[in-house]
Enzyme design. Sequence first.
Site, PDB file in Angstrom:
ATOM      1  N   HIS A   1      -3.298  10.979   0.738  1.00  0.00           N
ATOM      2  CA  HIS A   1      -2.724  10.716   2.052  1.00  0.00           C
ATOM      3  C   HIS A   1      -2.066  12.015   2.543  1.00  0.00           C
ATOM      4  CE1 HIS A   1      -1.286   7.253   4.784  1.00  0.00           C
ATOM      5  NE2 HIS A   1      -0.942   8.378   5.388  1.00  0.00           N
TER       6      HIS A   1
ATOM      7  N   GLU B   1      -7.688   8.340   6.377  1.00  0.00           N
ATOM      8  CA  GLU B   1      -7.880   8.951   7.696  1.00  0.00           C
ATOM      9  C   GLU B   1      -8.546  10.326   7.643  1.00  0.00           C
ATOM     10  OE1 GLU B   1      -4.234   8.550  10.005  1.00  0.00           O
ATOM     11  OE2 GLU B   1      -4.559   6.400  10.152  1.00  0.00           O
TER      12      GLU B   1
ATOM     13  N   TYR C   1      -4.604   1.632  15.718  1.00  0.00           N
ATOM     14  CA  TYR C   1      -3.346   1.621  16.474  1.00  0.00           C
ATOM     15  C   TYR C   1      -3.556   1.453  17.977  1.00  0.00           C
ATOM     16  CZ  TYR C   1      -0.993   3.366  12.295  1.00  0.00           C
ATOM     17  OH  TYR C   1      -0.487   3.498  11.031  1.00  0.00           O
TER      18      TYR C   1
ATOM     19  N   ARG D   1       0.847  -1.188   0.000  1.00  0.00           N
ATOM     20  CA  ARG D   1       0.000   0.000   0.000  1.00  0.00           C
ATOM     21  C   ARG D   1       0.884   1.240   0.000  1.00  0.00           C
ATOM     22  NH1 ARG D   1      -3.029   3.004   4.678  1.00  0.00           N
ATOM     23  NH2 ARG D   1      -4.189   4.453   3.388  1.00  0.00           N
TER      24      ARG D   1
ATOM     25  N   ASN E   1      -7.834   1.549   9.738  1.00  0.00           N
ATOM     26  CA  ASN E   1      -6.558   1.815  10.389  1.00  0.00           C
ATOM     27  C   ASN E   1      -6.790   1.771  11.890  1.00  0.00           C
ATOM     28  OD1 ASN E   1      -5.843   2.366   7.767  1.00  0.00           O
ATOM     29  ND2 ASN E   1      -5.323   4.510   8.111  1.00  0.00           N
TER      30      ASN E   1
ATOM     31  N   GLU F   1      -3.936  -0.158   7.957  1.00  0.00           N
ATOM     32  CA  GLU F   1      -2.786   0.209   8.803  1.00  0.00           C
ATOM     33  C   GLU F   1      -2.944  -0.396  10.184  1.00  0.00           C
ATOM     34  OE1 GLU F   1      -1.851   4.412   9.253  1.00  0.00           O
ATOM     35  OE2 GLU F   1      -2.295   4.771   7.129  1.00  0.00           O
TER      36      GLU F   1
HETATM   37  C1  JJW Z   1      -4.102  11.614  16.684  1.00  0.00           C
HETATM   38  C2  JJW Z   1      -2.501  14.047  18.807  1.00  0.00           C
HETATM   39  C3  JJW Z   1      -4.850  15.710  21.063  1.00  0.00           C
HETATM   40  C4  JJW Z   1      -0.316   7.716  10.676  1.00  0.00           C
HETATM   41  C5  JJW Z   1      -3.157  12.507  17.136  1.00  0.00           C
HETATM   42  C6  JJW Z   1      -1.893  12.523  16.582  1.00  0.00           C
HETATM   43  C7  JJW Z   1      -3.103  15.155  19.613  1.00  0.00           C
HETATM   44  C8  JJW Z   1      -6.232  15.292  21.485  1.00  0.00           C
HETATM   45  C9  JJW Z   1      -0.145   7.542  12.114  1.00  0.00           C
HETATM   46  N1  JJW Z   1      -1.507   7.111  10.147  1.00  0.00           N
HETATM   47  O1  JJW Z   1       1.925   7.787   9.903  1.00  0.00           O
HETATM   48  C10 JJW Z   1      -3.800  10.718  15.683  1.00  0.00           C
HETATM   49  N2  JJW Z   1      -1.181   8.348  12.778  1.00  0.00           N
HETATM   50  O2  JJW Z   1       0.552   8.227   7.769  1.00  0.00           O
HETATM   51  C11 JJW Z   1      -1.347   7.398   8.790  1.00  0.00           C
HETATM   52  N3  JJW Z   1      -2.475   8.097  12.715  1.00  0.00           N
HETATM   53  O3  JJW Z   1      -3.517  13.367  18.138  1.00  0.00           O
HETATM   54  C12 JJW Z   1       0.110   7.171   8.509  1.00  0.00           C
HETATM   55  N4  JJW Z   1      -3.107   8.935  13.509  1.00  0.00           N
HETATM   56  O4  JJW Z   1      -4.312  14.784  20.188  1.00  0.00           O
HETATM   57  C13 JJW Z   1       0.747   7.106   9.871  1.00  0.00           C
HETATM   58  C14 JJW Z   1      -1.583  11.617  15.569  1.00  0.00           C
HETATM   59  C15 JJW Z   1      -2.537  10.719  15.111  1.00  0.00           C
HETATM   60  C16 JJW Z   1      -2.218   9.742  14.090  1.00  0.00           C
HETATM   61  C17 JJW Z   1      -0.989   9.389  13.619  1.00  0.00           C
END
Ligand code: JJW
Length: 447
Positions: A121, A166, A296, A77, A294, A353
Amino acid sequence: MTIIELPKHIKLGAATAAYQIEGAAFEGGRKASIWDTFSHTPGNVRGGDNGDVACDSYHRVEEDIALLRELGVDIYRFSVSWPRILPNGTGDINREGLDYYHKLVDGLLDAGIKPVCTLYHWDLPQSLQDRGGWGNRETIDCFLEYSEVMFKEFRGKIDKWLTINEPWCISFLSNYIGVHAPGNQDLPLALNISHHLLVAHGKAVQKFRELGVEGEIGFAPNTTWKEPFSTTSADREACRREVGWFIEWFLDPVFKGSYPSFMVNWFSQKGAELTIEEGDMELIQQPVDFIGINYYEGSVARYQKGNGLLDSEDINMGYHHTDIDWPVYPDGFYNVLCHITQRYGDVPIYITENGACYNNEVQNGRVMDTERIDYLKRHLTAVQRSLESGVNIKGYIVWSLLDNFEWAEGYTMRFGLVHVNYRTLERTKKESYYWYQKTVQNRWFEL
Ligand code: JJW
């Protein structure tokens, strides 16, 4: 020892995204995206990092395909950089940009790996941001123009497509919380952007059908799970809002043709209203062939008046946290998958993901990332359990093939199966790479 078996029909893969790995930010006819602007503005990204060089995959595409081939994955991907294809977001097509992705896709097909292509993306052409970005409905038509170029150019070569990756991050994280590009803090704007993204998705799906492109198309929301701390309705409703913000907000419109009213009302209380034009909901509701999920992290949460947008707070249950401080919660993954199947029916799901941040370094030529292996084992076990509960899992894709530019965290947070030395750009396969290689080959692993 417990053996976890994965059915043979499940496609296994690895993922990356353009801005996070390509580098060559101002080469090959590419113009700036919002992430170039954002990362070059002091204070936005940790350490002042940016994607100018990243993993230099633009120049090392053969080497990265060789890593995938040796890994043995069925699918890869990747995402396409919109400003490489249409440097101004609309209008002139940049042949050099298309050629780069042909080289990548041809190399993958030669290696027996099926490409899974994400159109958006996060790297919106800056010239579109200058006209309001995703807050301006004209961006929807520009996305359609870009999508059509890609469909026509790569039909017959790429048969798995994702429109938007996302949408929660693109709308709320980037335009309400403000930690990702373009860095706005404006709830009504973020809310309407979430709608425009869904309309853009729907229009692209419609175009895909109109053109008769052979293959499948979907989109990939990021999900989380919050388990109520107690059975009180206050705690249960707080968790319902948390999950609703990520899942129902983006999947109800696609599968039911309407936004969840409990969330509409909540946002309305906060002074944010959606502007929906005639025909929008029908467009959004275009049938998709699959959805990407996705996942995590997740946690236990409870009602806490005045805390955050949703009056809820996470409870630290003592679960292990990864190096990016996200709680490891594989049961939440299982619950997300069952919840989606319960609510939307038997929809084919690709895990687009799943992966973990552990910042192990190279020592004597090896990277002993045993915690990543443990994370992957526990989450693949959750996927396998969901299969047994009737969830229609088609594939599982690890984030990420390579350590890369982790957005606002810069290069400090490593998610790769392969370590990247950002000084020399040397790639080193981690222990998790060898573990995944064996798992892909065997279709089983020891827990
Ligand atoms: C939430 C931080 C305050 C990526 C977030 C920060 C502050 C309430 C990883 N997914 O690198 C979500 N990723 O490019 C796509 N997914 O809040 C791919 N979600 O919150 C990966 C970061 C993320 C986040 C990061």
